[in-house]
Write an enzyme that holds these catalytic residues in place. Structure first.
Site, PDB file in Angstrom:
ATOM      1  N   ARG A 104      45.361  38.268  29.193  1.00  0.00           N
ATOM      2  CA  ARG A 104      44.399  38.494  30.290  1.00  0.00           C
ATOM      3  C   ARG A 104      44.587  39.932  30.732  1.00  0.00           C
ATOM      4  O   ARG A 104      45.621  40.295  31.295  1.00  0.00           O
ATOM      5  CB  ARG A 104      44.684  37.511  31.430  1.00  0.00           C
ATOM      6  CG  ARG A 104      43.681  37.580  32.586  1.00  0.00           C
ATOM      7  CD  ARG A 104      44.042  36.513  33.627  1.00  0.00           C
ATOM      8  NE  ARG A 104      43.246  36.599  34.825  1.00  0.00           N
ATOM      9  CZ  ARG A 104      42.118  35.936  35.069  1.00  0.00           C
ATOM     10  NH1 ARG A 104      41.639  35.145  34.138  1.00  0.00           N
ATOM     11  NH2 ARG A 104      41.478  36.065  36.209  1.00  0.00           N
ATOM     12  N   HIS A 131      34.647  36.606  29.228  1.00  0.00           N
ATOM     13  CA  HIS A 131      35.514  35.548  29.756  1.00  0.00           C
ATOM     14  C   HIS A 131      35.182  34.240  29.025  1.00  0.00           C
ATOM     15  O   HIS A 131      34.691  33.273  29.616  1.00  0.00           O
ATOM     16  CB  HIS A 131      35.301  35.390  31.266  1.00  0.00           C
ATOM     17  CG  HIS A 131      36.395  34.648  31.959  1.00  0.00           C
ATOM     18  ND1 HIS A 131      37.468  34.080  31.300  1.00  0.00           N
ATOM     19  CD2 HIS A 131      36.584  34.354  33.278  1.00  0.00           C
ATOM     20  CE1 HIS A 131      38.267  33.495  32.171  1.00  0.00           C
ATOM     21  NE2 HIS A 131      37.752  33.643  33.371  1.00  0.00           N
ATOM     22  N   GLN A 134      36.425  30.583  30.241  1.00  0.00           N
ATOM     23  CA  GLN A 134      35.700  29.987  31.356  1.00  0.00           C
ATOM     24  C   GLN A 134      34.413  29.335  30.875  1.00  0.00           C
ATOM     25  O   GLN A 134      34.009  28.288  31.378  1.00  0.00           O
ATOM     26  CB  GLN A 134      35.389  31.042  32.420  1.00  0.00           C
ATOM     27  CG  GLN A 134      34.688  30.478  33.648  1.00  0.00           C
ATOM     28  CD  GLN A 134      35.548  29.515  34.429  1.00  0.00           C
ATOM     29  OE1 GLN A 134      36.665  29.846  34.811  1.00  0.00           O
ATOM     30  NE2 GLN A 134      35.041  28.307  34.662  1.00  0.00           N
ATOM     31  N   ASP A 219      29.323  34.251  40.707  1.00  0.00           N
ATOM     32  CA  ASP A 219      30.687  34.766  40.697  1.00  0.00           C
ATOM     33  C   ASP A 219      30.823  35.688  41.910  1.00  0.00           C
ATOM     34  O   ASP A 219      29.829  36.016  42.571  1.00  0.00           O
ATOM     35  CB  ASP A 219      30.941  35.526  39.395  1.00  0.00           C
ATOM     36  CG  ASP A 219      32.422  35.782  39.121  1.00  0.00           C
ATOM     37  OD1 ASP A 219      33.276  35.364  39.936  1.00  0.00           O
ATOM     38  OD2 ASP A 219      32.731  36.419  38.097  1.00  0.00           O
ATOM     39  N   CYS A 259      33.203  30.052  39.053  1.00  0.00           N
ATOM     40  CA  CYS A 259      34.479  30.064  38.329  1.00  0.00           C
ATOM     41  C   CYS A 259      35.685  30.210  39.250  1.00  0.00           C
ATOM     42  O   CYS A 259      36.826  30.035  38.793  1.00  0.00           O
ATOM     43  CB  CYS A 259      34.476  31.142  37.255  1.00  0.00           C
ATOM     44  SG  CYS A 259      34.294  32.825  37.882  1.00  0.00           S
ATOM     45  N   ARG A 287      39.156  23.755  32.771  1.00  0.00           N
ATOM     46  CA  ARG A 287      39.862  24.844  32.100  1.00  0.00           C
ATOM     47  C   ARG A 287      41.046  24.280  31.307  1.00  0.00           C
ATOM     48  O   ARG A 287      41.328  24.729  30.188  1.00  0.00           O
ATOM     49  CB  ARG A 287      40.375  25.869  33.124  1.00  0.00           C
ATOM     50  CG  ARG A 287      39.308  26.738  33.784  1.00  0.00           C
ATOM     51  CD  ARG A 287      38.662  27.725  32.815  1.00  0.00           C
ATOM     52  NE  ARG A 287      39.621  28.626  32.216  1.00  0.00           N
ATOM     53  CZ  ARG A 287      40.045  29.771  32.767  1.00  0.00           C
ATOM     54  NH1 ARG A 287      39.588  30.134  33.958  1.00  0.00           N
ATOM     55  NH2 ARG A 287      40.900  30.557  32.140  1.00  0.00           N
TER      56      ARG A 287
END
Length: 306
Positions: A104, A131, A134, A219, A259, A287
Protein backbone atom coordinates in the site's frame (compact mmCIF):
# COMPACT_ATOMS: atom_id res chain seq x y z
CA UNK A 1 3.24 -20.39 -16.39
CA UNK A 2 4.16 -16.79 -15.64
CA UNK A 3 3.99 -15.49 -12.08
CA UNK A 4 0.64 -13.83 -11.42
CA UNK A 5 0.32 -10.46 -9.66
CA UNK A 6 -2.70 -8.26 -8.87
CA UNK A 7 -1.72 -4.65 -9.51
CA UNK A 8 -4.91 -3.59 -11.30
CA UNK A 9 -8.20 -5.37 -11.99
CA UNK A 10 -7.04 -6.09 -15.51
CA UNK A 11 -4.41 -8.48 -14.21
CA UNK A 12 -7.40 -10.83 -14.13
CA UNK A 13 -9.62 -11.88 -16.99
CA UNK A 14 -13.33 -11.12 -16.62
CA UNK A 15 -13.92 -14.83 -16.02
CA UNK A 16 -11.24 -14.98 -13.31
CA UNK A 17 -12.67 -11.89 -11.66
CA UNK A 18 -16.12 -13.49 -11.53
CA UNK A 19 -14.63 -16.70 -10.13
CA UNK A 20 -12.96 -14.74 -7.34
CA UNK A 21 -16.22 -12.94 -6.50
CA UNK A 22 -18.11 -16.23 -6.36
CA UNK A 23 -15.38 -17.78 -4.24
CA UNK A 24 -15.44 -14.78 -1.89
CA UNK A 25 -19.12 -15.40 -1.19
CA UNK A 26 -18.37 -19.08 -0.53
CA UNK A 27 -15.52 -18.22 1.84
CA UNK A 28 -17.80 -15.75 3.64
CA UNK A 29 -20.40 -18.46 4.22
CA UNK A 30 -17.69 -20.80 5.53
CA UNK A 31 -16.31 -18.18 7.92
CA UNK A 32 -19.78 -17.26 9.18
CA UNK A 33 -20.52 -20.93 9.87
CA UNK A 34 -17.21 -21.28 11.78
CA UNK A 35 -15.81 -23.72 9.22
CA UNK A 36 -12.06 -24.08 9.71
CA UNK A 37 -10.28 -23.93 6.36
CA UNK A 38 -6.49 -23.62 6.52
CA UNK A 39 -4.95 -24.54 3.16
CA UNK A 40 -1.93 -22.26 3.61
CA UNK A 41 -0.42 -23.34 6.91
CA UNK A 42 3.18 -22.15 7.01
CA UNK A 43 2.67 -19.52 4.31
CA UNK A 44 3.72 -15.96 5.16
CA UNK A 45 2.22 -12.73 3.82
CA UNK A 46 4.36 -9.60 3.88
CA UNK A 47 2.39 -6.36 4.20
CA UNK A 48 4.29 -3.22 3.18
CA UNK A 49 2.53 -0.03 4.27
CA UNK A 50 3.74 3.39 3.16
CA UNK A 51 0.17 4.68 3.61
CA UNK A 52 -1.71 4.01 6.83
CA UNK A 53 -4.86 1.89 6.86
CA UNK A 54 -7.48 0.24 9.03
CA UNK A 55 -9.46 -2.03 6.71
CA UNK A 56 -6.59 -3.05 4.44
CA UNK A 57 -4.34 -4.16 7.28
CA UNK A 58 -6.98 -5.95 9.32
CA UNK A 59 -8.53 -7.74 6.34
CA UNK A 60 -5.24 -9.01 4.92
CA UNK A 61 -3.78 -9.99 8.28
CA UNK A 62 -6.97 -11.70 9.49
CA UNK A 63 -7.41 -13.36 6.09
CA UNK A 64 -4.01 -15.06 5.97
CA UNK A 65 -4.35 -16.10 9.63
CA UNK A 66 -7.74 -17.69 8.93
CA UNK A 67 -6.03 -19.58 6.09
CA UNK A 68 -3.54 -20.97 8.62
CA UNK A 69 -0.69 -18.67 7.59
CA UNK A 70 0.98 -15.66 9.17
CA UNK A 71 1.50 -11.99 8.32
CA UNK A 72 4.43 -9.62 8.78
CA UNK A 73 3.74 -5.88 8.95
CA UNK A 74 6.46 -3.73 7.35
CA UNK A 75 6.54 0.07 7.42
CA UNK A 76 9.21 2.48 6.10
CA UNK A 77 10.13 3.18 9.73
CA UNK A 78 10.99 -0.49 10.29
CA UNK A 79 12.82 -1.37 7.08
CA UNK A 80 15.53 -0.17 4.73
CA UNK A 81 12.80 0.83 2.26
CA UNK A 82 12.43 3.98 4.32
CA UNK A 83 16.17 4.66 4.18
CA UNK A 84 16.61 4.65 0.45
CA UNK A 85 17.28 1.01 -0.41
CA UNK A 86 16.33 0.54 -4.08
CA UNK A 87 12.92 -1.08 -4.55
CA UNK A 88 14.48 -3.62 -6.88
CA UNK A 89 16.90 -4.80 -4.16
CA UNK A 90 14.19 -4.90 -1.50
CA UNK A 91 11.91 -6.89 -3.80
CA UNK A 92 14.55 -9.54 -4.42
CA UNK A 93 15.28 -9.99 -0.71
CA UNK A 94 11.74 -9.71 0.67
CA UNK A 95 10.22 -12.06 -1.88
CA UNK A 96 12.92 -14.67 -1.25
CA UNK A 97 11.64 -15.04 2.33
CA UNK A 98 7.88 -14.69 1.84
CA UNK A 99 5.11 -16.42 -0.09
CA UNK A 100 3.03 -13.39 -1.09
CA UNK A 101 3.36 -9.60 -0.69
CA UNK A 102 0.80 -6.80 -0.37
CA UNK A 103 1.92 -3.19 -0.88
CA UNK A 104 0.00 0.00 0.00
CA UNK A 105 1.90 2.99 -1.29
CA UNK A 106 1.83 6.22 -3.30
CA UNK A 107 3.14 5.96 -6.86
CA UNK A 108 1.79 3.07 -8.92
CA UNK A 109 5.25 2.64 -10.42
CA UNK A 110 6.44 1.43 -7.00
CA UNK A 111 4.26 -1.69 -7.04
CA UNK A 112 5.08 -2.26 -10.71
CA UNK A 113 8.83 -2.13 -10.05
CA UNK A 114 8.53 -4.30 -6.96
CA UNK A 115 6.48 -6.90 -8.85
CA UNK A 116 8.92 -7.03 -11.74
CA UNK A 117 11.71 -8.13 -9.36
CA UNK A 118 9.58 -10.27 -7.02
CA UNK A 119 9.60 -14.06 -7.12
CA UNK A 120 6.20 -14.28 -5.38
CA UNK A 121 2.77 -12.76 -6.15
CA UNK A 122 2.38 -9.05 -5.39
CA UNK A 123 -0.96 -7.43 -4.52
CA UNK A 124 -1.70 -3.73 -4.88
CA UNK A 125 -3.32 -2.72 -1.56
CA UNK A 126 -3.72 0.84 -2.91
CA UNK A 127 -1.73 3.30 -4.98
CA UNK A 128 -2.46 6.84 -6.11
CA UNK A 129 -3.79 5.45 -9.41
CA UNK A 130 -5.68 2.27 -8.47
CA UNK A 131 -7.50 0.55 -5.60
CA UNK A 132 -8.43 -2.83 -7.08
CA UNK A 133 -8.88 -4.67 -3.76
CA UNK A 134 -11.67 -2.30 -2.77
CA UNK A 135 -13.38 -3.00 -6.08
CA UNK A 136 -13.37 -6.72 -5.33
CA UNK A 137 -15.26 -5.99 -2.11
CA UNK A 138 -17.66 -3.56 -3.80
CA UNK A 139 -18.47 -5.98 -6.61
CA UNK A 140 -18.95 -8.83 -4.15
CA UNK A 141 -21.29 -6.67 -2.07
CA UNK A 142 -23.44 -5.69 -5.05
CA UNK A 143 -23.61 -9.30 -6.18
CA UNK A 144 -24.74 -10.62 -2.81
CA UNK A 145 -27.47 -7.94 -2.47
CA UNK A 146 -28.68 -7.51 -6.06
CA UNK A 147 -27.19 -10.30 -8.18
CA UNK A 148 -25.16 -9.68 -11.33
CA UNK A 149 -23.95 -6.12 -11.94
CA UNK A 150 -23.86 -6.70 -15.70
CA UNK A 151 -26.10 -4.23 -17.50
CA UNK A 152 -26.62 -2.09 -14.39
CA UNK A 153 -25.85 1.62 -13.95
CA UNK A 154 -23.31 2.78 -11.37
CA UNK A 155 -22.91 6.43 -10.38
CA UNK A 156 -19.55 7.57 -9.04
CA UNK A 157 -19.95 10.90 -7.22
CA UNK A 158 -16.85 12.90 -6.37
CA UNK A 159 -13.14 12.94 -7.11
CA UNK A 160 -11.77 11.21 -10.20
CA UNK A 161 -9.31 9.38 -7.96
CA UNK A 162 -7.83 5.88 -7.65
CA UNK A 163 -11.19 4.36 -6.68
CA UNK A 164 -12.82 5.99 -9.68
CA UNK A 165 -10.08 4.66 -11.97
CA UNK A 166 -10.65 1.13 -10.72
CA UNK A 167 -14.41 1.53 -11.21
CA UNK A 168 -13.69 2.50 -14.82
CA UNK A 169 -11.81 -0.77 -15.32
CA UNK A 170 -14.56 -2.71 -13.54
CA UNK A 171 -17.23 -1.25 -15.83
CA UNK A 172 -15.32 -2.50 -18.84
CA UNK A 173 -14.70 -5.95 -17.35
CA UNK A 174 -18.11 -6.58 -15.78
CA UNK A 175 -20.32 -4.94 -18.40
CA UNK A 176 -22.00 -2.15 -16.46
CA UNK A 177 -22.50 1.52 -17.31
CA UNK A 178 -20.50 3.99 -15.20
CA UNK A 179 -21.65 7.60 -14.80
CA UNK A 180 -19.01 9.80 -13.18
CA UNK A 181 -19.89 13.16 -11.62
CA UNK A 182 -16.92 15.33 -10.65
CA UNK A 183 -16.38 19.08 -10.27
CA UNK A 184 -14.62 20.74 -13.17
CA UNK A 185 -10.90 20.12 -12.83
CA UNK A 186 -11.35 16.99 -10.71
CA UNK A 187 -12.47 14.56 -13.40
CA UNK A 188 -10.52 11.33 -13.98
CA UNK A 189 -7.40 11.76 -16.08
CA UNK A 190 -7.93 11.30 -19.80
CA UNK A 191 -5.55 8.34 -19.91
CA UNK A 192 -7.94 6.36 -17.68
CA UNK A 193 -11.03 7.38 -19.65
CA UNK A 194 -9.99 7.20 -23.29
CA UNK A 195 -9.89 3.42 -23.54
CA UNK A 196 -13.36 2.93 -22.07
CA UNK A 197 -15.49 5.64 -23.67
CA UNK A 198 -18.08 3.00 -24.60
CA UNK A 199 -19.06 2.29 -20.97
CA UNK A 200 -18.26 5.56 -19.15
CA UNK A 201 -19.93 8.99 -19.13
CA UNK A 202 -18.61 12.05 -17.29
CA UNK A 203 -20.83 14.80 -15.86
CA UNK A 204 -20.22 17.97 -13.87
CA UNK A 205 -23.48 17.66 -11.90
CA UNK A 206 -24.10 14.93 -9.33
CA UNK A 207 -27.80 14.82 -10.16
CA UNK A 208 -27.12 13.90 -13.81
CA UNK A 209 -25.13 10.85 -12.74
CA UNK A 210 -27.54 9.73 -10.02
CA UNK A 211 -30.65 9.52 -12.22
CA UNK A 212 -31.78 5.87 -12.56
CA UNK A 213 -28.62 4.53 -10.91
CA UNK A 214 -28.55 1.01 -9.44
CA UNK A 215 -25.55 1.83 -7.25
CA UNK A 216 -24.21 5.16 -5.99
CA UNK A 217 -20.64 5.26 -4.71
CA UNK A 218 -18.54 8.05 -3.25
CA UNK A 219 -15.26 8.68 -1.42
CA UNK A 220 -13.73 11.41 0.72
CA UNK A 221 -13.12 14.76 -0.95
CA UNK A 222 -9.44 14.87 0.08
CA UNK A 223 -7.53 11.58 0.05
CA UNK A 224 -4.31 10.82 1.90
CA UNK A 225 -1.62 13.25 0.79
CA UNK A 226 -4.18 15.92 -0.21
CA UNK A 227 -4.93 17.27 3.27
CA UNK A 228 -3.43 20.68 2.43
CA UNK A 229 -6.11 21.00 -0.29
CA UNK A 230 -8.99 20.34 2.15
CA UNK A 231 -10.49 23.85 2.17
CA UNK A 232 -10.14 24.24 -1.59
CA UNK A 233 -11.77 20.87 -2.15
CA UNK A 234 -14.61 21.56 0.28
CA UNK A 235 -15.58 24.53 -1.86
CA UNK A 236 -15.20 22.68 -5.18
CA UNK A 237 -17.15 19.62 -4.03
CA UNK A 238 -19.92 21.37 -2.07
CA UNK A 239 -22.57 20.34 -4.65
CA UNK A 240 -21.36 16.73 -4.78
CA UNK A 241 -22.58 15.42 -1.46
CA UNK A 242 -24.37 12.07 -1.50
CA UNK A 243 -27.53 12.56 0.54
CA UNK A 244 -31.12 11.36 0.75
CA UNK A 245 -32.25 13.84 -1.91
CA UNK A 246 -29.67 12.53 -4.39
CA UNK A 247 -30.63 8.93 -3.63
CA UNK A 248 -34.25 9.78 -4.49
CA UNK A 249 -33.15 10.37 -8.11
CA UNK A 250 -31.91 6.81 -8.43
CA UNK A 251 -33.88 3.57 -8.68
CA UNK A 252 -35.84 2.84 -5.47
CA UNK A 253 -33.61 -0.16 -4.70
CA UNK A 254 -30.35 1.67 -5.55
CA UNK A 255 -27.54 0.65 -3.18
CA UNK A 256 -25.14 3.11 -1.57
CA UNK A 257 -21.46 2.35 -0.92
CA UNK A 258 -18.49 4.20 0.56
CA UNK A 259 -15.03 2.66 0.99
CA UNK A 260 -14.51 4.47 4.34
CA UNK A 261 -13.38 6.32 6.35
CA UNK A 262 -16.33 8.66 5.84
CA UNK A 263 -16.63 12.34 6.72
CA UNK A 264 -20.25 12.94 7.68
CA UNK A 265 -21.41 16.39 6.63
CA UNK A 266 -18.93 16.49 3.76
CA UNK A 267 -19.10 13.88 0.98
CA UNK A 268 -22.12 12.29 2.67
CA UNK A 269 -25.01 13.66 4.71
CA UNK A 270 -25.07 13.12 8.45
CA UNK A 271 -27.22 9.97 8.35
CA UNK A 272 -26.31 8.54 4.93
CA UNK A 273 -24.47 5.54 6.37
CA UNK A 274 -27.77 4.54 8.01
CA UNK A 275 -29.83 4.92 4.82
CA UNK A 276 -32.11 1.95 4.19
CA UNK A 277 -30.15 1.09 1.01
CA UNK A 278 -26.67 1.65 2.45
CA UNK A 279 -24.53 -1.50 2.47
CA UNK A 280 -21.34 0.14 3.71
CA UNK A 281 -20.75 -2.24 6.63
CA UNK A 282 -21.16 -5.32 4.42
CA UNK A 283 -18.83 -3.66 1.92
CA UNK A 284 -16.20 -3.14 4.63
CA UNK A 285 -16.45 -6.72 5.89
CA UNK A 286 -16.20 -8.06 2.36
CA UNK A 287 -12.67 -6.73 2.10
CA UNK A 288 -11.78 -9.77 4.23
CA UNK A 289 -13.59 -12.34 2.11
CA UNK A 290 -12.72 -10.89 -1.30
CA UNK A 291 -9.03 -10.66 -0.42
CA UNK A 292 -9.01 -14.18 0.95
CA UNK A 293 -10.38 -15.34 -2.41
CA UNK A 294 -7.73 -13.26 -4.18
CA UNK A 295 -4.87 -14.63 -2.06
CA UNK A 296 -6.10 -18.18 -2.56
CA UNK A 297 -6.23 -17.63 -6.32
CA UNK A 298 -2.72 -16.15 -6.50
CA UNK A 299 -1.10 -18.69 -4.18
CA UNK A 300 -2.69 -21.60 -6.07
CA UNK A 301 -1.65 -20.09 -9.41
CA UNK A 302 1.91 -19.83 -8.10
CA UNK A 303 1.81 -23.51 -7.05
CA UNK A 304 0.83 -24.39 -10.64
CA UNK A 305 3.89 -22.44 -11.84
CA UNK A 306 6.14 -24.48 -9.55
Amino acid sequence: MALRHFLTLRDLSSLELQRILDRAQELKRMQHSNTVYQPFAGKVLGMIFEKSSTRTRISFEAGICQFGGNAIFLSPRDTQLGRGEPIEDSARVISSMLDIVMIRTFGHDIVERFASYSTVPVINGLTDDHHPCQLLADLQTFQEHRGSIEGKTVAWIGDGNNMCNSYIEAAHMMGFKLKIASPEGYEPQARFLSEFADCVEVFNKAEDAAVNADLIVTDVWASMGQEEEQKLREKAFSDFQVNEKLMDLAHPDCLFMHCLPAHRGEEISEHMLDHKNAVVWDEAENRLHAQKALMEFLLNENLKKD
